[in-house]
Design a protein around this motif. Structure first.
Motif, PDB file in Angstrom:
ATOM      1  N   ASN A   1      -1.037  10.704   2.814  1.00 41.83           N
ATOM      2  CA  ASN A   1      -1.638   9.405   3.141  1.00 41.83           C
ATOM      3  C   ASN A   1      -0.572   8.378   3.480  1.00 41.83           C
ATOM      4  O   ASN A   1      -0.737   7.578   4.408  1.00 41.83           O
ATOM      5  CB  ASN A   1      -2.490   8.920   1.967  1.00 41.83           C
ATOM      6  CG  ASN A   1      -3.752   9.748   1.773  1.00 41.83           C
ATOM      7  OD1 ASN A   1      -4.271  10.312   2.732  1.00 41.83           O
ATOM      8  ND2 ASN A   1      -4.230   9.829   0.545  1.00 41.83           N
ATOM      9  N   LEU A   2       0.522   8.406   2.745  1.00 38.45           N
ATOM     10  CA  LEU A   2       1.615   7.471   3.011  1.00 38.45           C
ATOM     11  C   LEU A   2       2.204   7.716   4.397  1.00 38.45           C
ATOM     12  O   LEU A   2       2.407   6.773   5.174  1.00 38.45           O
ATOM     13  CB  LEU A   2       2.690   7.630   1.932  1.00 38.45           C
ATOM     14  CG  LEU A   2       3.807   6.580   1.810  1.00 38.45           C
ATOM     15  CD1 LEU A   2       4.555   6.765   0.493  1.00 38.45           C
ATOM     16  CD2 LEU A   2       4.808   6.645   2.960  1.00 38.45           C
TER      17      LEU A   2
ATOM     18  N   SER B   1       2.573   6.518  -6.875  1.00 38.15           N
ATOM     19  CA  SER B   1       1.565   7.454  -7.379  1.00 38.15           C
ATOM     20  C   SER B   1       2.017   8.896  -7.183  1.00 38.15           C
ATOM     21  O   SER B   1       1.850   9.749  -8.071  1.00 38.15           O
ATOM     22  CB  SER B   1       0.233   7.208  -6.674  1.00 38.15           C
ATOM     23  OG  SER B   1      -0.731   8.169  -7.077  1.00 38.15           O
TER      24      SER B   1
ATOM     25  N   LEU C   1       1.329   4.206  -2.923  1.00 33.36           N
ATOM     26  CA  LEU C   1       1.153   5.639  -2.682  1.00 33.36           C
ATOM     27  C   LEU C   1       2.405   6.411  -3.093  1.00 33.36           C
ATOM     28  O   LEU C   1       2.320   7.493  -3.691  1.00 33.36           O
ATOM     29  CB  LEU C   1       0.844   5.883  -1.205  1.00 33.36           C
ATOM     30  CG  LEU C   1      -0.571   5.529  -0.745  1.00 33.36           C
ATOM     31  CD1 LEU C   1      -0.657   5.537   0.779  1.00 33.36           C
ATOM     32  CD2 LEU C   1      -1.586   6.518  -1.334  1.00 33.36           C
ATOM     33  N   TYR C   2       3.574   5.852  -2.773  1.00 35.36           N
ATOM     34  CA  TYR C   2       4.839   6.522  -3.144  1.00 35.36           C
ATOM     35  C   TYR C   2       4.948   6.627  -4.662  1.00 35.36           C
ATOM     36  O   TYR C   2       5.286   7.681  -5.207  1.00 35.36           O
ATOM     37  CB  TYR C   2       6.014   5.736  -2.568  1.00 35.36           C
ATOM     38  CG  TYR C   2       7.353   6.378  -2.797  1.00 35.36           C
ATOM     39  CD1 TYR C   2       7.899   7.248  -1.862  1.00 35.36           C
ATOM     40  CD2 TYR C   2       8.094   6.135  -3.957  1.00 35.36           C
ATOM     41  CE1 TYR C   2       9.135   7.852  -2.065  1.00 35.36           C
ATOM     42  CE2 TYR C   2       9.327   6.723  -4.165  1.00 35.36           C
ATOM     43  CZ  TYR C   2       9.836   7.587  -3.217  1.00 35.36           C
ATOM     44  OH  TYR C   2      11.052   8.187  -3.427  1.00 35.36           O
TER      45      TYR C   2
ATOM     46  N   ASP D   1      -0.945  12.176  -1.894  1.00 38.94           N
ATOM     47  CA  ASP D   1      -0.470  10.789  -1.786  1.00 38.94           C
ATOM     48  C   ASP D   1       0.532  10.647  -0.647  1.00 38.94           C
ATOM     49  O   ASP D   1       0.490   9.690   0.133  1.00 38.94           O
ATOM     50  CB  ASP D   1       0.198  10.360  -3.093  1.00 38.94           C
ATOM     51  CG  ASP D   1      -0.786  10.115  -4.222  1.00 38.94           C
ATOM     52  OD1 ASP D   1      -1.937   9.760  -3.946  1.00 38.94           O
ATOM     53  OD2 ASP D   1      -0.385  10.278  -5.394  1.00 38.94           O
TER      54      ASP D   1
ATOM     55  N   GLU E   1       0.832  -1.213   0.000  1.00 37.32           N
ATOM     56  CA  GLU E   1       0.000   0.000   0.000  1.00 37.32           C
ATOM     57  C   GLU E   1       0.863   1.258   0.000  1.00 37.32           C
ATOM     58  O   GLU E   1       0.600   2.204  -0.742  1.00 37.32           O
ATOM     59  CB  GLU E   1      -0.935  -0.019   1.209  1.00 37.32           C
ATOM     60  CG  GLU E   1      -1.985  -1.117   1.176  1.00 37.32           C
ATOM     61  CD  GLU E   1      -2.817  -1.153   2.442  1.00 37.32           C
ATOM     62  OE1 GLU E   1      -2.617  -0.273   3.306  1.00 37.32           O
ATOM     63  OE2 GLU E   1      -3.662  -2.056   2.567  1.00 37.32           O
ATOM     64  N   THR E   2       1.876   1.280   0.862  1.00 35.88           N
ATOM     65  CA  THR E   2       2.707   2.476   0.940  1.00 35.88           C
ATOM     66  C   THR E   2       3.533   2.655  -0.330  1.00 35.88           C
ATOM     67  O   THR E   2       3.734   3.782  -0.789  1.00 35.88           O
ATOM     68  CB  THR E   2       3.626   2.435   2.179  1.00 35.88           C
ATOM     69  OG1 THR E   2       4.391   1.234   2.161  1.00 35.88           O
ATOM     70  CG2 THR E   2       2.804   2.510   3.461  1.00 35.88           C
TER      71      THR E   2
END
Length: 289
Positions: free
Chosen positions: A58-59, A39, A36-37, A55, A32-33
């Protein structure tokens, strides 16, 4: 029996404390992280800085100890002029990774120095500990020099005359017809009277980021502690930022005359995006993971 019960209770308490501590340090789901990274980096590349910073928020919420994400958040908050977000990211980063925090501060300082750099067609007066670094430009399909690259080489040739003891690094890969930019550049300089012994050829770089990283090592190998960077007026600020981040002290920024006047005013914020993007990559933050 009482002693045994006491030790059992103490052991249970310690086990619970260790368990809580370990759980607190368990990273968020890496998939997930990482998503996000990746993105965020795509958004920065595409120019969608608002989405990129979202992003990263959120990360960081999922993994507050992600130093790369905190560094990127600081850099792009600086670009956005979001001082509270910049201060928050730097404060967190100083706790997580002081070395990364110092490097991020250097990136921001390099960007500031680059934005304040003026294109200058006049050679600098420098000594033998300062190298002259000439950045390449795409060759013609037959391996010949494009006019803009000739302009850069003329500026470098004048600089080499003004500083006859300084080593010269020509940097650029991107071969055409089997000839790399740096090899063609070295040939031009030698043809105009520069001794081959003065010239170090860096013919692997495919970008300004690589120009800076590879040339910095080459400068150190020839004993230079600083450099005059030679390129075009519309490229000099990005190049200066990259070289400073790479670890080269830039003491001069010499350019060709082409488009000089139009590039004298400091770039508007939107025009600085490329400087920020390049600087973060010269800092060698992963573009994806």
């Amino acid at each position: 029996m009482k002693i045994s019960k006491h030790w059992k209770q103490l052991a249970a308490t310690l086990f619970a404390a260790v368990t809580v501590t370990c759980l607190a340090n368990v990273p968020a789901n890496a998939g997930e992280t990482d998503a996000l990274y990746n993105s965020a980096q795509r958004n920065f590349t595409d120019g969608n800085d608002v989405a990129g910073r979202a992003d990263l928020r959120n990360l960081i919420g999922a993994d507050p100890s992600d130093a790369d994400a905190l560094s990127l958040q600081a850099i792009w908050s600086h670009y956005a002029g979001d001082l509270p977000a910049l201060a928050d990211a730097m404060a967190r980063l100083n706790l997580v990774d002081p070395g990364m925090a110092a490097g991020t501060t250097n990136v921001l300082n390099a960007i500031g120095a680059a934005v304040g750099t003026l294109p200058n067609p006049l050679p600098a007066l420098i000594g033998p500990q300062t190298g002259i670094v000439v950045l390449g430009y795409g060759l013609l399909p037959d391996g010949g020099l494009r006019p803009e690259l000739v302009n850069r080489l003329i500026a470098a040739w004048l600089q080499s005359i003004a500083a006859p003891m300084s080593p010269i690094v020509v940097t650029g890969g991107n071969p055409q017809n089997g000839i790399a930019e740096a090899d063609a550049m070295a040939g031009w300089l030698i043809g105009h009277g520069v001794p081959p012994s003065r010239i170090s050829v860096e013919n692997r770089a495919g970008s300004t980021v690589q120009n800076a990283l590879f040339s910095t090592k080459m400068l150190r190998d020839v004993g230079a502690t600083s450099a005059v960077v030679v390129t075009s007026p519309n490229h000099i600020r990005r190049a200066v930022a990259d070289f400073i981040v790479a670890g080269t002290q830039v003491v001069g920024a010499t350019t060709s005359l082409d488009q000089l006047v139009s590039q004298l005013p400091p770039p508007a914020r939107q025009s600085q995006r490329g400087i920020y993007l390049d600087a973060s990559r010269t800092f060698e933050l992963d573009t994806s993971r």
